[in-house]
Design an enzyme around this catalytic site. Structure first.
Site, mmCIF file in Angstrom:
data_model
loop_
_atom_site.group_PDB
_atom_site.id
_atom_site.type_symbol
_atom_site.label_atom_id
_atom_site.label_comp_id
_atom_site.label_asym_id
_atom_site.label_seq_id
_atom_site.Cartn_x
_atom_site.Cartn_y
_atom_site.Cartn_z
ATOM 1 N N GLY A 4 18.338 15.493 7.748
ATOM 2 C CA GLY A 4 18.680 14.098 7.993
ATOM 3 C C GLY A 4 18.668 13.783 9.469
ATOM 4 N N ARG A 5 19.843 13.926 10.109
ATOM 5 C CA ARG A 5 19.978 13.526 11.510
ATOM 6 C C ARG A 5 19.010 14.228 12.440
ATOM 7 N NH1 ARG A 5 26.404 14.039 11.138
ATOM 8 N NH2 ARG A 5 25.707 15.375 9.419
ATOM 9 N N GLN B 68 29.986 19.497 8.994
ATOM 10 C CA GLN B 68 28.634 19.937 8.594
ATOM 11 C C GLN B 68 28.273 21.211 9.358
ATOM 12 O OE1 GLN B 68 26.467 20.150 6.390
ATOM 13 N NE2 GLN B 68 25.019 18.452 6.533
ATOM 14 N N ASP C 241 20.644 11.028 -4.008
ATOM 15 C CA ASP C 241 21.694 12.040 -3.809
ATOM 16 C C ASP C 241 23.046 11.474 -4.274
ATOM 17 O OD1 ASP C 241 23.261 14.098 -2.867
ATOM 18 O OD2 ASP C 241 22.728 13.834 -0.757
ATOM 19 N N SER D 194 27.127 22.747 2.084
ATOM 20 C CA SER D 194 26.935 23.177 3.473
ATOM 21 C C SER D 194 28.205 23.017 4.306
ATOM 22 C CB SER D 194 25.824 22.337 4.105
ATOM 23 O OG SER D 194 26.174 20.963 4.080
ATOM 24 N N ASP E 122 31.591 12.912 -12.939
ATOM 25 C CA ASP E 122 32.539 12.425 -13.952
ATOM 26 C C ASP E 122 32.188 12.979 -15.345
ATOM 27 O OD1 ASP E 122 34.647 10.858 -15.075
ATOM 28 O OD2 ASP E 122 34.325 9.358 -13.511
ATOM 29 N N LYS F 199 25.284 12.702 -6.448
ATOM 30 C CA LYS F 199 26.376 13.672 -6.670
ATOM 31 C C LYS F 199 27.342 13.190 -7.744
ATOM 32 C CE LYS F 199 26.358 15.734 -2.026
ATOM 33 N NZ LYS F 199 25.557 14.788 -1.233
ATOM 34 N N LYS G 143 14.928 11.578 0.264
ATOM 35 C CA LYS G 143 16.276 11.570 -0.342
ATOM 36 C C LYS G 143 17.060 10.358 0.142
ATOM 37 C CE LYS G 143 19.792 14.422 0.871
ATOM 38 N NZ LYS G 143 20.910 13.468 1.011
HETATM 39 O O1 S5P Z 1 26.143 20.597 0.583
HETATM 40 C C1 S5P Z 1 25.595 19.563 0.893
HETATM 41 C C2 S5P Z 1 24.884 18.810 -0.045
HETATM 42 C C3 S5P Z 1 24.196 17.678 0.363
HETATM 43 S S1 S5P Z 1 23.180 16.900 -0.788
HETATM 44 N N1 S5P Z 1 25.590 19.129 2.197
HETATM 45 C C4 S5P Z 1 24.927 18.001 2.602
HETATM 46 O O2 S5P Z 1 24.954 17.698 3.804
HETATM 47 N N2 S5P Z 1 24.252 17.229 1.679
HETATM 48 C C5 S5P Z 1 23.561 15.980 2.070
HETATM 49 O O3 S5P Z 1 22.493 16.330 2.954
HETATM 50 C C6 S5P Z 1 24.431 14.970 2.822
HETATM 51 O O4 S5P Z 1 25.002 14.051 1.931
HETATM 52 C C7 S5P Z 1 23.432 14.304 3.759
HETATM 53 O O5 S5P Z 1 22.788 13.239 3.079
HETATM 54 C C8 S5P Z 1 22.383 15.393 4.023
HETATM 55 C C9 S5P Z 1 22.555 16.140 5.348
HETATM 56 O O6 S5P Z 1 22.355 15.285 6.435
HETATM 57 P P1 S5P Z 1 22.261 15.824 7.969
HETATM 58 O O7 S5P Z 1 22.182 14.554 8.754
HETATM 59 O O8 S5P Z 1 23.497 16.619 8.264
HETATM 60 O O9 S5P Z 1 20.996 16.654 8.058
#
Ligand code: S5P
Length: 259
Positions: free
Chosen positions: A226-227, A206, A88, A148, A93, A90, A57
């Site tokens: 991701g992280r 997050q 991704d 999330s 519009d 999103k 992604k």
């Molecule tokens: O609800 C969401 C939808 C997405 S696509 N919450 C998110 O965090 N994301 C994406 O998932 C966000 O843009 C990021 O690229 C990834 C989560 O990254 P992490 O580093 O927190 O695992």
């Protein structure tokens, strides 16, 4: 419960079919969220982590030295390691604007991203606009049905509406970004971000859950990490651990529900 391979029979969308089959073939339901800002680090992640994942992604607009060569190389790596590419983006519009954003501009997303995603805030026109462009190339769209992040407004009736719109356009909509399984239709793929194994601390809103909880208990299909991977001391080792945890949760669910 049906295996990913069996679920491939329920969809005519080529991208969804390919994804279901490659997940079982590679034994992975892990999507790497490669949120890095240079070409080199993006390609390095794709090459190192590629064998462990079903989807790579991107947030292509955060890459500071973006050029077309990056896309060529990313596509080569997707073939080498057999993963799909998910931009991704999103989209959010009206239909006419998103057709341009999807196929044109600098990024030409529709030209290389197997999967992209959209908010349903503008109503069905956004799906129709994206569909006009994406269906020509058998791409797949995910609708953001839930998020999330803390305080997300994608809940209740909004989430229900996203699922209904997904059904209505199910030739192009292959599933949802959600925190749990929302649709009983086996063709719909649920992908869940906000996944981390050892750390459930909130950063900038997050919220994190474990692979076992998301796949095993909430019934989602794909974990987006991701992280938890690219910031790990050893990203490959971390990816392998997420892959294993996600796969075990899926295999256990298959076993329990078959009995
Ligand atoms: O609800 C969401 C939808 C997405 S696509 N919450 C998110 O965090 N994301 C994406 O998932 C966000 O843009 C990021 O690229 C990834 C989560 O990254 P992490 O580093 O927190 O695992």
């Amino acid at each position: 419960m049906l295996s990913y391979t069996k679920r491939a029979q329920y969809t005519e969308n080529k991208t969804a079919k390919k994804l279901f089959l490659l997940m079982d073939e590679k034994h992975t339901n892990l999507c790497l969220s490669a949120d890095v800002t240079s070409k080199q680090s993006l390609l390095q992640l794709a090459d190192t982590i590629g064998p462990e994942i079903c989807i790579f992604k991107t947030h292509i607009d955060i890459v500071e030295d973006f050029d077309q060569e990056l896309i060529v190389q990313l596509q080569q790596l997707s073939e080498k390691h057999n993963f799909l590419i998910f931009e991704d983006r999103k989209f959010a519009d009206i239909g006419n604007t998103v057709t341009h954003q999807y196929q044109g501009g600098i990024y030409h997303i529709a030209g290389w991203a197997d999967i992209t995603n959209a908010h349903i805030l503008p109503g069905p026109g956004i799906i129709e606009g994206l569909r006009e462009v994406g269906m020509k190339q058998q791409r797949g769209l995910l609708l953001l049905a839930e998020m999330s992040s803390a305080g997300s407004m994608a809940t209740g009736a909004y989430t229900t509406k996203a699922v209904a719109l997904g059904e209505e356009y199910n030739d192009f909509v292959i599933g949802f970004i959600s925190q749990q399984k929302l649709s009983e239709n086996p063709r719909m793929i649920h992908m869940t971000p906000g996944v981390k194994m050892n750390n459930t601390d909130e950063t900038l809103g997050q919220r994190y859950n474990t692979p076992q909880y998301i796949i095993g208990e909430k019934g989602s299909d794909v974990i987006i990490v991701g992280r938890g991977i690219y910031e790990a001391h050893d990203p490959l080792e971390a990816a392998q651990a997420y892959k294993k945890a996600g796969w075990e949760a899926y295999s256990n669910r298959l076993r329990v529900i078959k009995i």
